[in-house]
Design a protein around this motif. Sequence first.
Motif, PDB file in Angstrom:
ATOM      1  N   LYS A 158       0.820  -1.231   0.000  1.00 34.06           N
ATOM      2  CA  LYS A 158       0.000   0.000   0.000  1.00 34.06           C
ATOM      3  C   LYS A 158       0.850   1.276   0.000  1.00 34.06           C
ATOM      4  O   LYS A 158       0.449   2.289  -0.567  1.00 34.06           O
ATOM      5  N   ILE A 159       2.011   1.220   0.651  1.00 39.14           N
ATOM      6  CA  ILE A 159       2.894   2.395   0.655  1.00 39.14           C
ATOM      7  C   ILE A 159       3.347   2.696  -0.768  1.00 39.14           C
ATOM      8  O   ILE A 159       3.315   3.854  -1.234  1.00 39.14           O
ATOM      9  N   ILE A 160       3.752   1.650  -1.481  1.00 38.36           N
ATOM     10  CA  ILE A 160       4.208   1.816  -2.863  1.00 38.36           C
ATOM     11  C   ILE A 160       3.059   2.272  -3.754  1.00 38.36           C
ATOM     12  O   ILE A 160       3.235   3.121  -4.638  1.00 38.36           O
ATOM     13  N   GLN A 161       1.865   1.746  -3.519  1.00 31.82           N
ATOM     14  CA  GLN A 161       0.690   2.177  -4.279  1.00 31.82           C
ATOM     15  C   GLN A 161       0.410   3.662  -4.066  1.00 31.82           C
ATOM     16  O   GLN A 161       0.105   4.397  -5.018  1.00 31.82           O
ATOM     17  N   LEU A 162       0.515   4.119  -2.827  1.00 38.44           N
ATOM     18  CA  LEU A 162       0.266   5.534  -2.520  1.00 38.44           C
ATOM     19  C   LEU A 162       1.294   6.432  -3.205  1.00 38.44           C
ATOM     20  O   LEU A 162       0.957   7.510  -3.698  1.00 38.44           O
ATOM     21  N   ILE A 163       2.544   5.993  -3.219  1.00 36.88           N
ATOM     22  CA  ILE A 163       3.591   6.768  -3.895  1.00 36.88           C
ATOM     23  C   ILE A 163       3.301   6.840  -5.391  1.00 36.88           C
ATOM     24  O   ILE A 163       3.398   7.907  -6.014  1.00 36.88           O
ATOM     25  N   GLU A 201       3.791  -3.226   5.970  1.00 37.16           N
ATOM     26  CA  GLU A 201       4.053  -2.692   4.625  1.00 37.16           C
ATOM     27  C   GLU A 201       4.965  -1.467   4.712  1.00 37.16           C
ATOM     28  O   GLU A 201       5.855  -1.280   3.880  1.00 37.16           O
ATOM     29  N   ALA A 202       4.726  -0.645   5.733  1.00 38.47           N
ATOM     30  CA  ALA A 202       5.576   0.531   5.933  1.00 38.47           C
ATOM     31  C   ALA A 202       6.996   0.125   6.301  1.00 38.47           C
ATOM     32  O   ALA A 202       7.973   0.729   5.825  1.00 38.47           O
ATOM     33  N   GLU A 203       7.106  -0.895   7.135  1.00 40.13           N
ATOM     34  CA  GLU A 203       8.427  -1.385   7.538  1.00 40.13           C
ATOM     35  C   GLU A 203       9.215  -1.904   6.342  1.00 40.13           C
ATOM     36  O   GLU A 203      10.423  -1.693   6.238  1.00 40.13           O
ATOM     37  N   LEU A 204       8.528  -2.584   5.423  1.00 40.19           N
ATOM     38  CA  LEU A 204       9.206  -3.078   4.226  1.00 40.19           C
ATOM     39  C   LEU A 204       9.691  -1.914   3.367  1.00 40.19           C
ATOM     40  O   LEU A 204      10.841  -1.893   2.921  1.00 40.19           O
ATOM     41  N   ALA A 205       8.811  -0.941   3.124  1.00 32.18           N
ATOM     42  CA  ALA A 205       9.186   0.213   2.295  1.00 32.18           C
ATOM     43  C   ALA A 205      10.366   0.960   2.913  1.00 32.18           C
ATOM     44  O   ALA A 205      11.313   1.347   2.211  1.00 32.18           O
ATOM     45  N   ALA A 206      10.314   1.151   4.239  1.00 31.63           N
ATOM     46  CA  ALA A 206      11.402   1.857   4.924  1.00 31.63           C
ATOM     47  C   ALA A 206      12.699   1.059   4.844  1.00 31.63           C
ATOM     48  O   ALA A 206      13.780   1.620   4.640  1.00 31.63           O
ATOM     49  N   HIS A 207      12.591  -0.261   4.980  1.00 34.21           N
ATOM     50  CA  HIS A 207      13.779  -1.124   4.909  1.00 34.21           C
ATOM     51  C   HIS A 207      14.431  -1.052   3.533  1.00 34.21           C
ATOM     52  O   HIS A 207      15.664  -0.924   3.434  1.00 34.21           O
ATOM     53  N   THR A 217      20.074  13.436   5.381  1.00 35.02           N
ATOM     54  CA  THR A 217      18.880  14.271   5.236  1.00 35.02           C
ATOM     55  C   THR A 217      17.833  13.578   4.373  1.00 35.02           C
ATOM     56  O   THR A 217      16.639  13.596   4.685  1.00 35.02           O
ATOM     57  N   ILE A 218      18.285  12.953   3.284  1.00 34.81           N
ATOM     58  CA  ILE A 218      17.367  12.227   2.396  1.00 34.81           C
ATOM     59  C   ILE A 218      16.703  11.086   3.150  1.00 34.81           C
ATOM     60  O   ILE A 218      15.486  10.884   3.062  1.00 34.81           O
ATOM     61  N   LYS A 219      17.493  10.344   3.909  1.00 28.62           N
ATOM     62  CA  LYS A 219      16.951   9.228   4.692  1.00 28.62           C
ATOM     63  C   LYS A 219      15.911   9.729   5.694  1.00 28.62           C
ATOM     64  O   LYS A 219      14.865   9.099   5.881  1.00 28.62           O
ATOM     65  N   SER A 220      16.197  10.857   6.325  1.00 24.77           N
ATOM     66  CA  SER A 220      15.259  11.427   7.297  1.00 24.77           C
ATOM     67  C   SER A 220      13.942  11.806   6.636  1.00 24.77           C
ATOM     68  O   SER A 220      12.861  11.521   7.168  1.00 24.77           O
ATOM     69  N   LEU A 221      14.012  12.420   5.461  1.00 30.80           N
ATOM     70  CA  LEU A 221      12.799  12.817   4.744  1.00 30.80           C
ATOM     71  C   LEU A 221      11.973  11.592   4.337  1.00 30.80           C
ATOM     72  O   LEU A 221      10.742  11.581   4.481  1.00 30.80           O
ATOM     73  N   VAL A 222      12.651  10.569   3.840  1.00 31.92           N
ATOM     74  CA  VAL A 222      11.965   9.338   3.425  1.00 31.92           C
ATOM     75  C   VAL A 222      11.311   8.658   4.624  1.00 31.92           C
ATOM     76  O   VAL A 222      10.137   8.249   4.570  1.00 31.92           O
ATOM     77  N   ASN A 223      12.055   8.526   5.708  1.00 33.28           N
ATOM     78  CA  ASN A 223      11.521   7.872   6.907  1.00 33.28           C
ATOM     79  C   ASN A 223      10.303   8.597   7.464  1.00 33.28           C
ATOM     80  O   ASN A 223       9.321   7.966   7.868  1.00 33.28           O
ATOM     81  N   LYS A 224      10.377   9.921   7.487  1.00 33.46           N
ATOM     82  CA  LYS A 224       9.250  10.711   7.998  1.00 33.46           C
ATOM     83  C   LYS A 224       8.023  10.556   7.103  1.00 33.46           C
ATOM     84  O   LYS A 224       6.887  10.512   7.588  1.00 33.46           O
ATOM     85  N   THR A 225       8.244  10.467   5.800  1.00 36.19           N
ATOM     86  CA  THR A 225       7.130  10.290   4.856  1.00 36.19           C
ATOM     87  C   THR A 225       6.427   8.958   5.097  1.00 36.19           C
ATOM     88  O   THR A 225       5.199   8.897   5.182  1.00 36.19           O
TER      89      THR A 225
END
Length: 389
Positions: free
Chosen positions: A157-162, A216-222, A251-259
């Motif tokens: 679902k995370i990938i679908q939303l993106i 699903e979020a954990e997979l996307a973040a991983h 900084t990029i990692k922080s932005l991605v994780n927060k998203t």
Amino acid sequence: MLNRRILRSKAVQAIYAFNQCREANYELAKQNIADAFLPDLNSMEVQDRAELKKKSKEAIALFEKQFAGKPITETNEELLKVVKGAFSYYENLVKKDFVFFKKHIISETEQIFDWYLMTLFALVKLAEIEETESTKSGKESLFGYAESSARLLKDNKIIQLIKDSQAIAMEMLKRSIHWDKPDQELMLKKLLRDVLRKDEVVLQYMTLTEPSLEQEAELAAHICKNILLKHELTVGYFEENDSRWDENRATIKSLVNKTIKDVKENGALHLMELSPNWEEDKKFFLQLFTSTIENDSQYEKIIGERAKNWDSDRIALTDMAILKAALDEMINFPGIPVKVTINEYIDISKQLSTPKSKQFINGLLDKASADLIKDGTIKKSGRGLIDNK
């Protein structure tokens, strides 16, 4: 996200780079003088090489003397004309570099947002490649499971939303960024086949019948954190296209994780901002760089007067850039407390300079700030004034 310390660090690096260019321009100007006294190979007259060499040395010495602000008594018009031309040449080069850096430091920093979008959308591209490759191979999944337990990345679902995000689509279109070049697709195919298919976290996820949004979020973040932003395949690509990748990655990692975390908590995808108030931060960043360069000679004098047993040309260039930026912030940013400025640049010295720099910078800034507050050069207002009582 970007914070002021990161921006200060980037300003120091830009100041250092600009000063390196200025030194190179100085050498180019002297070479310009030397070239002016080369023998004219097209002349039919005999060239006095010894005399030309002598004039070249005299003109360069004159240039160096004038550059150092020492009085000039030379009356030879030929020499004065060449030296004047070299000065004009030098000043034009410096002006061009200044304009370049003013523009470049902003565009280079804003590119972080591009890589943030690229990292998120790489998940979509990996899912699309997996689906295409699965169709070609006639298998339900590339991960080796039976049809009943097969799962595709696109089902996440995370990938679908993106993929469905109009905000991401518009930003990528506006910024002309994508993953559609042949070399990009080849890299992601290799990443999918050689890395994701062997990754334990991904394989475990693929066995889940009905993963929760949190899973699903954990997979996307991983995938983003431990594969896209860490594996040599993608890191090599990022490094080739971003000279500041090593320092921008956090900084990029922080932005991605927060998203992704925001999706997990709220069920909707919202793009993060580069900083809580980028327009204000950009103004601070640009002003810090600009005013530090413009007041360089003033700060050089302040440092030289307080650096006991150190000639200014013996201080590490990185330390000089740190000290000058710190002085500029103390003098030209009245709302920032002196103690905050000193602490920030001490921490920056740990990151950018030598192990001994911290103590040297701390001592010099303490002394300089006390003197400059006393003589009224540093004037704080509001919170800055309160914190420095």
